[in-house]
Enzyme design. Structure first.
Site, short mmCIF file in Angstrom:
data_model
loop_
_atom_site.label_atom_id
_atom_site.label_comp_id
_atom_site.label_asym_id
_atom_site.label_seq_id
_atom_site.Cartn_x
_atom_site.Cartn_y
_atom_site.Cartn_z
CD1 TRP B 359 -2.96 1.46 0.75
CD2 TRP B 359 -1.47 2.42 2.10
NE1 TRP B 359 -3.44 2.71 1.08
CE2 TRP B 359 -2.54 3.32 1.91
CE3 TRP B 359 -0.42 2.83 2.92
CZ2 TRP B 359 -2.60 4.58 2.50
CZ3 TRP B 359 -0.46 4.08 3.51
CH2 TRP B 359 -1.54 4.94 3.29
CG HIS B 360 3.40 2.30 3.27
ND1 HIS B 360 2.75 1.30 3.92
CD2 HIS B 360 3.37 3.38 4.10
CE1 HIS B 360 2.37 1.73 5.12
NE2 HIS B 360 2.72 2.99 5.25
N GLY B 361 3.77 1.74 -1.38
CA GLY B 361 4.45 2.04 -2.63
C GLY B 361 4.52 0.84 -3.53
#
Lengths: 491, 537
Positions: B359-361
């Site tokens: 989700w973060h990258g």
């Protein structure tokens, strides 16, 4: 709390801030360790006139105008005539224009005014262009000195590939014995007594640039400006030094080399390799000063990448002239590229400092020209660089002037100039390069992609000059000298 | 650019940020009109007057938020509008299917809604990553011809709307009647682009509550805003520009020590950046009478990785727990089958961390980062279990017999655990930062190379000779890092005390403090950049 009271609070804060802006002296309040500043009201309202320090040189159309600018603004008697240390005494005979061995026999029945064949941009590279015709039989070397912008063989690699692609040649050129700043084009592993050396280990090193603690008592550094000293005491119990070398890329012209030359004190050594080598292990014994090891081919173009971290280009006069001359002559160095100026920008805030830099570099170039009379010279000025001015990233105010000044200096010194600043797009272009991921967040250095792009721009410019030269030769039905024997180009 | 364009048009070179003067002028104007909206009275009854005010307020803040998003992301506002309309409709369809008792239809609407949301997120965020994986797996050389740009904040508002439809599905919240009110919930500008991720059940009830701002709350709101700005400008931007970014841009040019210091400094920077932004968001929302959930609780005080994730980006952790970990089976089932609590809990939390990482990258670095955190959590749990088993009743006995020695050992143990957790989290950040701020086309390759280079420098090119000169030349960076960590590790009670002291100041004094802080922050904004100082030659 009612919203209108919140509005009142916001207004009170705004009033206090406006008051602070009005009361603060424009030059700020000096606290000794720092100066506290506040924006002026004009700045807040966006009506601030352009900063006094910002030098607009858009009106400069040629070098002479730039020169005039200096005459107007500087008083020569306030400037030192020479800012260089009087450490090295050079005794090099003033040699005539370099010639090519077979010239008399085949080339110029009526010597053409060759230096006038090309446009101003390229005319000082004529001798280099001429030497390229010999690249099919001998090696023609280019030495690319520069600051951290060329570290990791970034820009240089593109130039090397471009020229080696056209004229042949291979290898990465000269590398240090102990690679403390890695380059992408070659991987090196150094072992002393079988122990792999890390960045802080390895043999004792001296640098002509960098901290004074790394300087040598005398001026012999070799062309890289660094010496690795193999010492029996250091390599306890053994004199064996093992260097493993392999190209960083499997593809690319630099991955092929069939000759290794070791530049050291007393004498140089050449090792011929049977064929292209993917990995080479070199064993060295004895008490030597190693100036560099060149991975190359016996013909074609060889391009040395010599980054000098943090250097502004003042150091050449501190390098022994005989050593330099020896290197240039034995390697058939025909082009010397100097890419400096970026490191002085953070400290350059006045026209006078720009002029001082010009004077210093003039002396450096004159010195190098005496050491390499056969070589053409190309100076590459600093690219666009950003600094924080009132919290906004902008081009260093003195950078456009520096670029114009270096162009003038090169014209005076009769060497070529390539403006990286203009190639990037001029003032403020660094921001666009950052947006394209061509430059790093520091607003100074290129990213890998950006350095490759800048290198390609340089290569295109160079190839265009070569093409222009060849077209002129063809138009005037001139015959270029050809050399079938190795090393028959003399100086 | 004309003044009109500057004020109203989207400029991708200068998206709207909390640290810009433009934003604060924008907020002052918005608040002034907001105050007028709150004063609107109906000609009829007091209750209809209140109802009208709420309705107008929500519409007004929604329009302002849309403008904010337009200034931040331009045409991507249309995606926000589409998501708003889509999820509002699906929530009603789910609700209707539920009332009609049609479970399969209810499931279908939820699935469709989530697929659309995740489809949009995947297209914009994971297209390059997915293609890279595909090319690697099948040896193809497919490319994306038209550059895909990532809309700002999409990961946050997509998760927010997923939580809404899921909560409606679960019957936790009733669907919002007005699409305008729902639009306000989705796009509320303080938290739109960087969270906290507001769950429907937390925020939607506030849509129908009248404005209230107590004197103390006002003070706390101003404190959060100042706190956030200070973190963002001093600890985040200054450290990043003058040191951290330089190292992460090209680790090979710096020694192992510098690389390691950059990773530790990055740990502080990323916390200051993210928590600073959410502090400002919380403060702004509070000034407008809305409560946003706390998002950070001094995470580097954590003794274990699990505790860290309870204190770090709390709104995301809660979201992942509620919408990923529990649906995966929590500590009860694995792939729908009941297994031992320990196994289910560990596997599901590891899977959740992998998803959280992604989700973060969009690069393998983020998966590795998530995986490392998952492993860290499992290891810490097992270590704790082992410790309890080995020590048995020894701690209790020691507490009774030698209470002073016991307290000393516990304090030492706590300190050691905090340091170890901080070091572990910092180490995982190496992969996180290496994968951040990259061109999506080359993110995978560059991220991995950067991480590799950093590791090789840290473990192979330490160069301790430069430590002293580095500390001297980069003293501002070093002192800021120490200062930041010191403030972070201050006891919560003390922080609470000074926060309250600030909140209860007379308004004139508070305004004076605000002015002084802004003057100080201005010095950091306009500070000369730290020149390049080389230590390695």
């Amino acid at each position: 709390m009612r919203p209108y009271r919140v509005i009142g609070f916001i207004l009170l804060c705004c009033l206090l801030l406006v008051g602070a802006c009005l009361l603060f002296p424009t030059s700020g309040i000096n606290l000794g360790f720092t100066t506290i500043t506040m924006p002026t009201m004009a700045h807040l309202l966006g009506n601030e006139p352009e900063q006094a320090d910002t030098v607009d040189i858009s009106f400069l159309t040629d070098n002479l105008l730039a020169e005039t600018l200096f005459q107007d603004t500087l008083s020569s008697d306030t400037l030192p005539t020479d800012t260089l240390p009087a450490k090295v005494s050079v005794n090099i005979p003033q040699q005539a224009t370099p010639t090519i061995h077979h010239e008399e026999e085949t080339a110029w029945e009526t010597p053409p005014p060759i230096d006038t064949l090309l446009t101003d941009e390229y005319k000082y590279l004529t001798q280099f262009f001429l030497s390229l015709s010999c690249a099919d039989s001998t090696s023609v070397r280019i030495v690319h000195w520069g600051d951290s912008q060329i570290e990791e063989d970034r820009m240089t690699r593109e130039l090397r590939r471009g020229l080696q692609g056209k004229y042949g040649g291979g290898g990465v050129g000269i590398i240090p014995l102990h690679q403390t700043i890695p380059t992408q084009s070659v991987r090196q592993h150094l072992y002393l007594s079988g122990v792999k050396q890390n960045i802080s280990g390895g043999p004792k090193r001296y640098l002509v640039y960098g901290p004074s603690s790394m300087h040598r008592a005398f001026d012999v550094y070799g062309v890289m400006g660094q010496v690795a000293q193999l010492d029996n005491d250091l390599v306890a119990g053994s004199e064996d030094v093992e260097l493993q070398i392999e190209p960083g890329y499997r593809q690319g012209t630099e991955s092929y080399f069939n000759r290794i030359r070791i530049f050291r004190n007393y004498e140089d050594s050449t090792i011929l390799l049977p064929d292209s080598t993917t990995r080479y292990t070199l064993h060295l014994r004895g008490k030597w000063d190693i100036y560099g090891i060149s991975l190359e081919t016996h013909k074609g173009i060889i391009v040395d990448n010599i980054p000098m971290r943090g250097c502004s280009g003042y150091v050449f006069t501190q390098m022994n002239a005989d050593e330099l001359r020896h290197y240039f002559s034995t390697t058939n160095t025909r082009l010397i590229i100097l890419q400096f100026g970026g490191n002085v920008m953070p400290y350059t805030t006045s026209r006078r400092q720009v002029e001082l830099y010009r004077q210093s570099m003039t002396a450096q170039i004159a010195y190098l020209k005496r050491c390499a009379p056969q070589a053409s010279f190309l100076f590459i000025g600093p690219g666009d660089m950003l600094t924080s001015i009132n919290g906004e990233l902008q081009t260093y105010p003195m950078l456009p002037l520096m670029d114009a000044t270096l162009r003038v200096m090169c014209a005076e010194q009769q060497i070529a100039y390539w403006s990286l600043f203009h190639a990037m797009g001029g003032k403020g272009s660094m921001t666009q390069w950052q947006e394209k991921d061509f430059a790093r967040s520091d607003g100074i250095h290129f990213s890998q992609k950006g350095a490759a792009h800048a290198g390609k721009l340089l290569t295109e410019w160079m190839l265009q000059g070569i093409q222009e030269f060849q077209d002129k030769i063809q138009q005037q039905s001139l015959v270029l000298p050809t050399n079938n024997e190795e090393d028959n180009v003399v100086f | 650019m004309s003044s009109f364009e500057y004020i109203f048009a989207f400029n991708n070179q200068s998206p709207l940020l909390f640290t810009q003067t433009y934003f604060w002028v924008f907020f002052a104007v918005v608040y002034a009109i907001y105050a007028l909206v709150l004063e609107v009275r109906s000609k009829n009854t007091a209750s209809s007057s209140g109802h009208l005010r709420l309705h107008l307020r929500n519409i007004y803040l929604m329009l302002v938020s849309w403008f904010f998003y337009y200034k931040t992301s331009g045409i991507f506002l249309l995606i926000l509008l589409f998501i708003t309309l889509s999820d509002w409709s699906f929530a009603w369809l789910i609700h209707r299917a539920h009332r009609q008792g049609k479970l399969h239809l209810k499931n279908l609407w939820l699935t469709l809604s989530v697929l659309i949301d995740l489809g949009i997120l995947c297209y914009f965020k994971y297209a390059y990553f997915g293609l890279d994986v595909f090319n690697t797996l099948f040896g193809t050389h497919l490319t994306i011809t038209e550059k895909i740009l990532l809309p700002v904040g999409i990961s946050f508002y997509i998760f927010q709307v997923i939580s809404y439809t899921t909560d409606v599905y679960r019957g936790k919240v009733a669907p919002v009647k007005s699409p305008l009110d729902f639009g306000f919930f989705v796009s509320f500008f303080p938290q739109l682009v960087a969270g906290p991720i507001v769950r429907a059940e937390e925020f939607i009830p506030q849509l129908y509550k009248p404005f209230f701002l107590g004197r103390r709350q006002f003070g706390i709101a101003i404190f959060w805003i100042l706190n956030g700005l200070t973190k963002k400008i001093v600890l985040s931007d200054y450290l990043a520009v003058n040191f951290i970014d330089r190292v992460f841009d090209n680790p090979l040019l710096f020694s192992g020590f510098e690389n390691m210091f950059a990773v530790f400094t990055y740990s502080l920077q990323v916390y200051a950046d993210f928590s600073g932004y959410t502090d400002i968001a919380i403060g702004l929302a509070l000034l407008m009478g809305f409560y946003l959930p706390k998002n950070f609780d001094s995470p580097y005080k954590s003794r274990t990785p699990q505790e860290f994730w309870r204190r770090w980006h709390m709104s995301l952790s809660r979201w992942l727990k509620g919408y990923v970990y529990i649906p995966l089976g929590g500590n009860r089932t694995l792939f729908g089958k009941p297994v031992s609590k320990l196994l289910a809990s560990n596997i599901n939390s590891f899977a959740t961390m992998l998803i959280g990482g992604l989700w973060h990258g969009a690069s393998w670095n983020f998966v590795i980062w998530g995986g490392l955190n998952g492993i860290g959590m499992i290891f810490a749990k097992c270590w704790h279990a082992l410790k309890v088993k080995v020590l048995g009743r020894l701690p209790e006995k020691m507490q009774q017999l030698m209470p002073r020695l016991y307290r000393t050992i516990i304090s030492f143990d706590n300190g050691l655990c905090v340091l170890m957790t901080f070091t572990f989290v910092t180490f995982t950040r190496l992969f996180f930062r290496s994968g951040s701020n990259l061109d999506p086309e080359t993110a995978n390759r560059v991220a991995w190379e950067t991480a590799q280079n950093m590791l090789s420098q840290i473990f192979g090119a330490w160069n301790s000779q430069i430590i002293l000169p580095f500390l001297v030349e980069y003293k501002t960076i070093v002192l800021l890092f120490l200062f930041g960590m010191l403030i972070h590790w201050l006891p919560a009670k003390f922080k609470h005390w000074y926060r309250l002291q600030f909140a209860l100041m007379p308004l004139w004094l508070m305004a004076l403090v605000v002015t002084i802080v802004i003057v100080v922050l201005y010095q950091f904004v306009t500070a000369d950049m730290q020149p390049f100082i080389y230590f390695q030659f």
